[in-house]
Design a protein around this motif. Structure first.
Motif, PDB file in Angstrom:
ATOM      1  N   ALA A 222       0.832  -1.208   0.000  1.00  0.00           N
ATOM      2  CA  ALA A 222       0.000   0.000   0.000  1.00  0.00           C
ATOM      3  C   ALA A 222       0.863   1.254   0.000  1.00  0.00           C
ATOM      4  O   ALA A 222       0.480   2.298  -0.542  1.00  0.00           O
ATOM      5  CB  ALA A 222      -0.918  -0.005   1.218  1.00  0.00           C
ATOM      6  N   LEU A 223       2.048   1.146   0.605  1.00  0.00           N
ATOM      7  CA  LEU A 223       2.963   2.280   0.663  1.00  0.00           C
ATOM      8  C   LEU A 223       3.337   2.765  -0.741  1.00  0.00           C
ATOM      9  O   LEU A 223       3.539   3.960  -0.965  1.00  0.00           O
ATOM     10  CB  LEU A 223       4.218   1.882   1.440  1.00  0.00           C
ATOM     11  CG  LEU A 223       5.098   2.987   2.004  1.00  0.00           C
ATOM     12  CD1 LEU A 223       4.294   3.910   2.915  1.00  0.00           C
ATOM     13  CD2 LEU A 223       6.259   2.372   2.776  1.00  0.00           C
ATOM     14  N   VAL A 224       3.426   1.835  -1.692  1.00  0.00           N
ATOM     15  CA  VAL A 224       3.750   2.204  -3.081  1.00  0.00           C
ATOM     16  C   VAL A 224       2.660   3.108  -3.640  1.00  0.00           C
ATOM     17  O   VAL A 224       2.934   4.158  -4.226  1.00  0.00           O
ATOM     18  CB  VAL A 224       3.901   0.945  -3.962  1.00  0.00           C
ATOM     19  CG1 VAL A 224       4.144   1.336  -5.412  1.00  0.00           C
ATOM     20  CG2 VAL A 224       5.042   0.073  -3.446  1.00  0.00           C
ATOM     21  N   VAL A 225       1.398   2.710  -3.446  1.00  0.00           N
ATOM     22  CA  VAL A 225       0.271   3.506  -3.938  1.00  0.00           C
ATOM     23  C   VAL A 225       0.223   4.862  -3.236  1.00  0.00           C
ATOM     24  O   VAL A 225       0.009   5.903  -3.860  1.00  0.00           O
ATOM     25  CB  VAL A 225      -1.056   2.754  -3.723  1.00  0.00           C
ATOM     26  CG1 VAL A 225      -2.234   3.573  -4.246  1.00  0.00           C
ATOM     27  CG2 VAL A 225      -1.019   1.386  -4.397  1.00  0.00           C
ATOM     28  N   VAL A 226       0.446   4.835  -1.934  1.00  0.00           N
ATOM     29  CA  VAL A 226       0.372   6.043  -1.120  1.00  0.00           C
ATOM     30  C   VAL A 226       1.392   7.082  -1.574  1.00  0.00           C
ATOM     31  O   VAL A 226       1.074   8.276  -1.690  1.00  0.00           O
ATOM     32  CB  VAL A 226       0.590   5.689   0.366  1.00  0.00           C
ATOM     33  CG1 VAL A 226       0.926   6.933   1.181  1.00  0.00           C
ATOM     34  CG2 VAL A 226      -0.639   4.999   0.928  1.00  0.00           C
ATOM     35  N   MET A 227       2.615   6.675  -1.840  1.00  0.00           N
ATOM     36  CA  MET A 227       3.665   7.634  -2.191  1.00  0.00           C
ATOM     37  C   MET A 227       3.309   8.440  -3.429  1.00  0.00           C
ATOM     38  O   MET A 227       3.569   9.644  -3.502  1.00  0.00           O
ATOM     39  CB  MET A 227       5.003   6.914  -2.394  1.00  0.00           C
ATOM     40  CG  MET A 227       5.650   6.420  -1.117  1.00  0.00           C
ATOM     41  SD  MET A 227       5.856   7.721   0.139  1.00  0.00           S
ATOM     42  CE  MET A 227       6.972   8.837  -0.704  1.00  0.00           C
ATOM     43  N   PHE A 228       2.713   7.787  -4.401  1.00  0.00           N
ATOM     44  CA  PHE A 228       2.417   8.498  -5.645  1.00  0.00           C
ATOM     45  C   PHE A 228       1.206   9.411  -5.512  1.00  0.00           C
ATOM     46  O   PHE A 228       0.980  10.264  -6.363  1.00  0.00           O
ATOM     47  CB  PHE A 228       2.248   7.501  -6.792  1.00  0.00           C
ATOM     48  CG  PHE A 228       3.525   6.789  -7.113  1.00  0.00           C
ATOM     49  CD1 PHE A 228       4.613   7.468  -7.636  1.00  0.00           C
ATOM     50  CD2 PHE A 228       3.667   5.444  -6.845  1.00  0.00           C
ATOM     51  CE1 PHE A 228       5.806   6.825  -7.889  1.00  0.00           C
ATOM     52  CE2 PHE A 228       4.863   4.786  -7.103  1.00  0.00           C
ATOM     53  CZ  PHE A 228       5.939   5.478  -7.639  1.00  0.00           C
ATOM     54  N   SER A 229       0.441   9.260  -4.439  1.00  0.00           N
ATOM     55  CA  SER A 229      -0.669  10.179  -4.211  1.00  0.00           C
ATOM     56  C   SER A 229      -0.175  11.530  -3.708  1.00  0.00           C
ATOM     57  O   SER A 229      -0.923  12.508  -3.696  1.00  0.00           O
ATOM     58  CB  SER A 229      -1.662   9.580  -3.208  1.00  0.00           C
ATOM     59  OG  SER A 229      -1.095   9.507  -1.919  1.00  0.00           O
ATOM     60  N   PHE A 230       1.103  11.578  -3.274  1.00  0.00           N
ATOM     61  CA  PHE A 230       1.667  12.816  -2.751  1.00  0.00           C
ATOM     62  C   PHE A 230       2.333  13.664  -3.839  1.00  0.00           C
ATOM     63  O   PHE A 230       2.918  14.704  -3.541  1.00  0.00           O
ATOM     64  CB  PHE A 230       2.696  12.521  -1.653  1.00  0.00           C
ATOM     65  CG  PHE A 230       2.085  12.003  -0.387  1.00  0.00           C
ATOM     66  CD1 PHE A 230       1.045  12.666   0.225  1.00  0.00           C
ATOM     67  CD2 PHE A 230       2.560  10.847   0.208  1.00  0.00           C
ATOM     68  CE1 PHE A 230       0.481  12.195   1.401  1.00  0.00           C
ATOM     69  CE2 PHE A 230       2.013  10.365   1.386  1.00  0.00           C
ATOM     70  CZ  PHE A 230       0.971  11.043   1.984  1.00  0.00           C
ATOM     71  N   GLY A 231       2.273  13.219  -5.081  1.00  0.00           N
ATOM     72  CA  GLY A 231       2.856  14.009  -6.160  1.00  0.00           C
ATOM     73  C   GLY A 231       2.195  15.378  -6.240  1.00  0.00           C
ATOM     74  O   GLY A 231       0.979  15.493  -6.163  1.00  0.00           O
ATOM     75  N   GLY A 232       2.986  16.415  -6.361  1.00  0.00           N
ATOM     76  CA  GLY A 232       2.457  17.776  -6.424  1.00  0.00           C
ATOM     77  C   GLY A 232       2.806  18.610  -5.219  1.00  0.00           C
ATOM     78  O   GLY A 232       2.741  19.843  -5.267  1.00  0.00           O
ATOM     79  N   THR A 233       3.201  17.964  -4.117  1.00  0.00           N
ATOM     80  CA  THR A 233       3.558  18.731  -2.919  1.00  0.00           C
ATOM     81  C   THR A 233       4.797  19.593  -3.147  1.00  0.00           C
ATOM     82  O   THR A 233       4.964  20.617  -2.490  1.00  0.00           O
ATOM     83  CB  THR A 233       3.811  17.787  -1.725  1.00  0.00           C
ATOM     84  OG1 THR A 233       4.705  16.753  -2.137  1.00  0.00           O
ATOM     85  CG2 THR A 233       2.518  17.150  -1.254  1.00  0.00           C
ATOM     86  N   GLU A 234       5.657  19.182  -4.099  1.00  0.00           N
ATOM     87  CA  GLU A 234       6.877  19.951  -4.363  1.00  0.00           C
ATOM     88  C   GLU A 234       6.609  21.253  -5.114  1.00  0.00           C
ATOM     89  O   GLU A 234       7.531  22.030  -5.382  1.00  0.00           O
ATOM     90  CB  GLU A 234       7.891  19.103  -5.144  1.00  0.00           C
ATOM     91  CG  GLU A 234       7.481  18.728  -6.554  1.00  0.00           C
ATOM     92  CD  GLU A 234       6.543  17.547  -6.624  1.00  0.00           C
ATOM     93  OE1 GLU A 234       5.982  17.311  -7.704  1.00  0.00           O
ATOM     94  OE2 GLU A 234       6.353  16.855  -5.596  1.00  0.00           O
ATOM     95  N   LEU A 235       5.349  21.520  -5.444  1.00  0.00           N
ATOM     96  CA  LEU A 235       4.992  22.767  -6.135  1.00  0.00           C
ATOM     97  C   LEU A 235       5.360  23.988  -5.297  1.00  0.00           C
ATOM     98  O   LEU A 235       5.575  25.076  -5.830  1.00  0.00           O
ATOM     99  CB  LEU A 235       3.489  22.772  -6.454  1.00  0.00           C
ATOM    100  CG  LEU A 235       2.960  23.933  -7.297  1.00  0.00           C
ATOM    101  CD1 LEU A 235       3.634  23.948  -8.664  1.00  0.00           C
ATOM    102  CD2 LEU A 235       1.454  23.834  -7.450  1.00  0.00           C
ATOM    103  N   ILE A 236       5.444  23.812  -3.986  1.00  0.00           N
ATOM    104  CA  ILE A 236       5.864  24.906  -3.106  1.00  0.00           C
ATOM    105  C   ILE A 236       7.202  25.473  -3.573  1.00  0.00           C
ATOM    106  O   ILE A 236       7.397  26.686  -3.649  1.00  0.00           O
ATOM    107  CB  ILE A 236       5.988  24.421  -1.645  1.00  0.00           C
ATOM    108  CG1 ILE A 236       4.635  23.966  -1.112  1.00  0.00           C
ATOM    109  CG2 ILE A 236       6.557  25.521  -0.754  1.00  0.00           C
ATOM    110  CD1 ILE A 236       4.709  23.319   0.257  1.00  0.00           C
TER     111      ILE A 236
END
Length: 490
Positions: A222-236
């Protein structure tokens, strides 16, 4: 230590018009996408209630990645963020690979979002062709990005606010169902105790186990799926070059990531699994619709459809913004055609915006003509591109500190050496001596875990090929650039 490449800068060109409220909501909205509203059912099926632990672990890793990026952004706020930093503190080739990897990743993300936007429009207007919806929103968002960065920030502020209100409303509604002991169609009383009492308890599939159908499940998968849901946080970090007060705004937005993850992922999914038994969340509908549907609120589907439509617009709005700034930065480094580094009097890199939009049009056409190719192969690159990007951010942060200690830091740090220089870094990465190595090891573990999933395994192969393409492209472009310089000198 790599020699510092010549990175061209024209700091007056991009306008520092993004205010604190823009950055706060951009950062907030960046963590909430269609992956949360629809994709969370996949991660729940893999790990059950322990998915909450996966989001906490993955969220902690993402927080450290963004802290590393923000450490550099506060001291050296530039458009293009990690691509500029890789070029400045690592090598020109690293800047090329980082920038083009990120740009192509978001072209593919835009491709998918625009390809599905028609399905949300068809919910209300079934006779409108999906390609027409995609074309309309592509033109609309492109025009918005041509107005200026303050207009981008304003629209993204409201897009993000809609998503945030929707999630908070769901949490409040779910808690009300639990507290008021309202009946649900599952026949199971809504309670947080359901995390531990239903079908195997909190960790039903263990840390990692193989199901009867041969599929690997459990917390780690599940950790694999979870990590890719965080894409976009680096927009800061990407916005740093256009923030009015980066030394105050960026740390506040970055530190807010932890509570955003706790509220919008952990709390939201925790409430959902308290109301709807986790083993009945099968992906046939969004978990956010299912929670209201289970207590007889039929308008939930229509409301969520509207929220998802704004989420898609938000993702493409952010993608086009970040891609245009990335092309601008690559051009200023000499890693992209020079025309992409020009801006108009409003401070907008028009050529970079229109080029990114044009390539996205081609990508969307590919989706409609060859959907299997687009989703099986092109999206595999987008999947692995995030890990490449996050790994390069951590390596660049270590090299950034080496340059600072050697007296080659940015701004006020230039000329200072050793601990004196390092102590002057304002927004330090926690545990900076060991955190980068720990995060890189964690990302390597995620890459290894991808081998156990057929849908992610292809991404690893695509990632190796994609890196080879980027290395070859840099070699060809640098060779061509060298020949042009030799011709001019003659």
């Amino acid at each position: 230590m790599a020699s510092t490449p010549e990175v061209s800068e024209q700091p007056q060109q991009l306008r520092k018009s993004l205010k604190n409220r823009h950055i706060q909501l951009i950062a907030l909205g960046g963590a909430i996408g269609t992956g949360l509203f629809y994709g969370s059912s996949e991660s729940i099926s893999l790990a059950g209630p322990s998915i909450l632990l996966a989001y906490i672990i993955g969220g902690a890793a993402i927080f450290m990645i963004v802290r590393a990026l923000s450490e550099m952004s506060v001291e050296d706020p530039k458009a293009g963020a990690f691509s500029y930093y890789a070029s400045r503190y690592w090598s020109k080739r690293a800047g090329f690979i980082s920038g083009w990897n990120y740009w192509f990743n978001y072209v593919l993300v835009s491709m998918v979002e625009l390809a599905v936007v028609g399905s949300f429009v068809n919910y209300w207007f079934p006779n409108i062709p999906q390609w027409a919806s995609a074309a309309f929103f592509l033109v609309l968002i492109t025009v918005l990005n041509l107005f200026g960065v303050s207009e981008f920030g304003e629209f993204e502020f409201w897009f993000a606010l809609i998503k945030i209100v929707a999630v908070i409303a769901m949490i409040i509604g779910g808690v009300a169902v639990i507290v008021m002991n309202l009946p649900t169609d599952s026949g199971v009383r809504a309670s947080f105790a359901n995390w531990f009492t239903i079908d195997g308890g909190f960790l039903p599939n263990g840390v990692m186990s193989r199901a009867a159908d041969g599929r690997w499940t459990g917390l780690l998968m599940a950790l694999v799926v979870v990590m890719f849901s965080f894409g976009g946080t680096e927009l800061i970090g990407v916005t740093a070059g256009e923030v009015a007060d980066p030394r105050r705004t960026i740390p506040r937005a970055t530190n807010g990531i932890i509570w955003r993850i706790l509220v919008f992922y952990v709390a939201a999914l925790g409430v959902i699994m308290a109301v709807v038994p986790w083993d009945r969340i099968d992906g046939s509908m969004s978990p956010f619709v299912q929670i209201f549907d289970s207590v007889g609120v039929p308008v939930a589907a229509g409301i969520l459809n509207f929220v998802c439509l704004t989420a898609v617009m938000s993702v493409y709005n952010s993608a086009l913004y970040s891609n245009s700034r990335m092309l601008y930065s690559l051009a200023r480094q000499g890693n992209a055609p020079a025309y992409l580094g020009h801006v108009n009097r409003r401070g907008v890199p028009v050529a970079a915006v229109l080029t990114s939009a044009a390539v996205t049009i081609v990508a969307v056409v590919v989706v409609f003509l060859w959907p299997q190719f687009a989703f099986n192969y092109l999206m595999s690159i987008a999947t692995i591109a995030a890990i490449i990007n996050w790994t390069m951010i951590m390596i660049t942060e270590m090299l950034f500190r080496r340059h600072v200690a050697a007296g080659d830091g940015p701004g006020e740090l230039r000329g200072l050496h050793g601990d004196e220089a390092l102590d002057r870094i304002q927004f330090k990465l926690p545990g900076w001596k060991w955190t980068p190595y720990l995060i890189i090891a964690f990302l390597a573990m995620v890459a290894v875990l991808m081998c156990f999933s057929p849908s992610y395994r292809i991404a690893l192969v695509a990632g190796v090929i994609w890196l080879a393409v980027l290395f070859a492209a840099y070699a060809l472009t640098s060779k061509a650039g060298g020949k042009r310089r030799e011709a001019k000198e003659r």
